[in-house]
Design a protein around this motif. Structure first.
Motif, short mmCIF file in Angstrom:
data_model
loop_
_atom_site.label_atom_id
_atom_site.label_comp_id
_atom_site.label_asym_id
_atom_site.label_seq_id
_atom_site.Cartn_x
_atom_site.Cartn_y
_atom_site.Cartn_z
N PRO A 1 -6.47 -7.19 7.14
CA PRO A 1 -5.80 -6.98 9.08
C PRO A 1 -4.85 -5.86 9.46
CG PRO A 1 -6.33 -9.53 7.39
CD PRO A 1 -5.67 -8.28 6.54
N LEU A 2 -3.89 -5.91 8.63
CA LEU A 2 -2.78 -5.46 9.26
C LEU A 2 -3.18 -3.69 10.00
CD1 LEU A 2 0.46 -6.32 7.26
CD2 LEU A 2 -0.11 -6.46 10.04
N CYS B 1 -2.39 -0.05 11.81
CA CYS B 1 -0.40 0.01 11.26
C CYS B 1 -1.42 0.65 9.66
CB CYS B 1 -0.41 -1.14 11.20
SG CYS B 1 0.53 -2.49 12.08
N ARG B 2 -0.25 1.43 9.46
CA ARG B 2 -0.41 2.34 8.41
C ARG B 2 0.43 1.47 7.53
NH1 ARG B 2 2.27 4.82 12.58
NH2 ARG B 2 4.02 4.88 11.61
N VAL B 3 -0.23 1.06 6.22
CA VAL B 3 -0.39 0.46 5.23
C VAL B 3 0.04 1.09 3.89
CG1 VAL B 3 -0.82 -1.95 4.55
CG2 VAL B 3 -1.72 -1.44 6.70
N SER C 1 -8.69 -0.94 -2.82
CA SER C 1 -9.71 -0.10 -2.25
C SER C 1 -11.20 -0.12 -1.85
CB SER C 1 -9.53 0.77 -3.82
OG SER C 1 -7.78 1.12 -3.42
N GLU C 2 -11.95 -1.49 -2.68
CA GLU C 2 -13.26 -1.68 -2.46
C GLU C 2 -13.05 -2.13 -1.08
OE1 GLU C 2 -14.37 -3.33 -6.21
OE2 GLU C 2 -14.22 -1.98 -7.26
N ASN C 3 -12.39 -3.39 -1.14
CA ASN C 3 -12.07 -4.11 -0.14
C ASN C 3 -11.81 -3.81 1.64
OD1 ASN C 3 -13.17 -5.99 -1.31
ND2 ASN C 3 -10.62 -6.96 -1.56
N ALA C 4 -10.64 -1.83 1.25
CA ALA C 4 -11.23 -1.53 2.40
C ALA C 4 -11.72 -0.60 2.70
CB ALA C 4 -9.37 -0.36 1.90
N GLU C 5 -12.19 0.42 1.56
CA GLU C 5 -13.78 1.00 1.93
C GLU C 5 -14.93 0.61 2.18
OE1 GLU C 5 -16.65 3.79 0.00
OE2 GLU C 5 -15.45 3.01 -1.42
N GLU D 1 -13.61 -0.45 6.20
CA GLU D 1 -14.25 0.93 6.78
C GLU D 1 -11.99 1.18 7.50
OE1 GLU D 1 -17.00 0.94 9.90
OE2 GLU D 1 -18.65 1.77 8.18
N VAL D 2 -11.43 1.30 6.86
CA VAL D 2 -9.59 1.19 6.96
C VAL D 2 -9.14 1.74 6.00
CG1 VAL D 2 -9.20 -1.00 8.35
CG2 VAL D 2 -9.33 -0.60 6.26
N LYS D 3 -7.75 2.67 6.29
CA LYS D 3 -7.41 3.44 4.95
C LYS D 3 -5.85 2.49 4.57
CE LYS D 3 -5.46 8.42 4.25
NZ LYS D 3 -5.35 9.43 5.29
N ILE D 4 -5.90 2.47 2.94
CA ILE D 4 -4.78 2.18 3.25
C ILE D 4 -4.46 3.06 1.19
CG2 ILE D 4 -3.93 0.25 2.09
CD1 ILE D 4 -6.07 -2.09 3.41
N GLU D 5 -3.46 3.07 1.80
CA GLU D 5 -2.62 3.94 0.63
C GLU D 5 -2.46 2.80 -0.22
OE1 GLU D 5 1.34 6.84 -0.26
OE2 GLU D 5 1.51 6.27 1.21
N THR D 6 -2.51 3.48 -1.28
CA THR D 6 -1.92 2.35 -2.82
C THR D 6 -0.81 3.01 -3.59
OG1 THR D 6 -3.75 2.60 -4.44
CG2 THR D 6 -4.19 1.21 -2.49
N ILE D 7 -0.27 2.78 -4.51
CA ILE D 7 0.92 3.12 -5.22
C ILE D 7 0.91 1.76 -6.49
CG2 ILE D 7 3.06 3.12 -5.30
CD1 ILE D 7 3.58 4.19 -2.18
N GLN D 8 0.32 2.31 -8.04
CA GLN D 8 1.23 1.04 -8.84
C GLN D 8 2.23 1.21 -9.05
OE1 GLN D 8 -1.57 2.01 -12.39
NE2 GLN D 8 -1.16 -0.01 -13.42
N GLY D 9 3.06 -0.06 -9.39
CA GLY D 9 4.64 0.80 -9.95
C GLY D 9 4.55 -0.89 -10.29
N GLN D 10 5.97 -1.37 -10.33
CA GLN D 10 7.02 -3.14 -10.99
C GLN D 10 7.81 -2.40 -9.53
OE1 GLN D 10 5.89 -5.06 -12.62
NE2 GLN D 10 8.04 -6.12 -12.23
#
Length: 276
Positions: free
Chosen positions: A84-85, A90-92, A106-110, A113-122
């Motif tokens: 939603p953001l 918004c750049r999320v 990533s599947e949901n964003a596609e 049709e929105v672009k969301i950057e992902t970072i895997q980490g703790q």
């Protein structure tokens, strides 16, 4: 003669948080956490991840966050808030420990049709960047070191820190599952108060808001949960019929949520020398 008053001391919210988290019977090890989300990522959106079950939270967050600003969503999972953001321009960026949840995101964003950057980490972690808003919705529960988690949120925020967590008030769903097992409902800690208190302990003022939402629960979902835990399905239905709002083959359960907000004024002066 005047009366003597003891000096007012701030509570050790970090210690209270750690004690609460260590004593949680549902607490999992890091490996158990990874295994849990590996098994639940594909079905998460059918339950807690549904945007429609979090409208008050999403509406409040979007009313705080400026359109087209940068957002760091800590423990953002499958995108309940991130999508939603992003749809508002918004750049999320989403940080999450589970690669399975990020894959679904990533599947949901596609699909949206929105672009969301992902970072895997703790969390806590240093992304090397500062964002307009840092959001942590229901994602700090596993951390034992609350001070480190809060510092990491604050250090990477420019305008807002938003944290969402439980008020500790049991719902009809909680009562139904406990009754099905012949037990009393377990009342959890009001974690939103510990989070706000932890920020105060760091010298950072925060606003607390109480939100109200209704979660929709189907009869099939209740049956599955009771069967998984083992219990009396008829007793669970009796409780739901008594305390939730019924509709054909399901119920609406009221719940309250705590939202903690630090604005730009609260963030000013918080860096770089926050108390340990």
């Amino acid at each position: 003669r005047g009366t003597w008053e003891a000096p007012l001391r701030i509570s050790d919210y970090f210690g209270l948080w750690e004690n609460d988290r260590r004593s949680d019977p549902a607490r999992r090890s890091l490996e158990q956490e990874k295994a849990f989300w590996h098994g639940h990522a594909a079905v998460y959106d059918q339950h807690a991840g549904l945007t429609c079950s979090s409208l008050a939270q999403i509406g409040t967050v979007t009313s705080i966050v400026e359109p087209e600003s940068s957002i760091l969503d800590v423990g953002g999972g499958t995108g309940r808030f991130a999508i939603p953001l992003a749809q508002r321009g918004c750049r999320v960026t989403v940080v999450d420990r589970s690669e399975d949840m990020l894959r679904v995101l990533s599947e949901n964003a596609e699909a949206e049709e929105v672009k969301i950057e992902t970072i895997q980490g703790q969390w806590p972690m240093d992304t090397g960047r500062v964002f307009d808003t840092v959001l942590a919705a229901w994602s700090l529960y596993w951390a034992l070191d609350l001070a480190a988690s809060l510092r990491a949120l604050v250090r990477q925020a420019r305008r807002h820190v938003i944290i969402i967590d439980t008020t500790g008030s049991p719902t009809a769903w909680d009562h139904a599952l406990a009754a099905a097992q012949g037990e009393d409902v377990r009342v959890s800690q009001a974690r939103h108060l510990l989070l706000a208190g932890g920020l105060a302990q760091l010298g950072i003022p925060a606003e607390i808001r109480i939100l109200e939402e209704y979660r929709v629960v189907s009869e099939d979902e209740l049956y599955h949960e009771v069967q998984t835990r083992g219990g009396n399905f008829s007793e669970a239905i009796r409780i739901m019929d008594s305390y939730a709002i019924g509709f054909p083959r399901g119920w609406r359960c009221r719940r309250t949520i705590g939202l903690v907000h630090v604005d730009a004024k609260g963030l000013v002066g918080a860096l770089p020398d926050m108390p340990v």
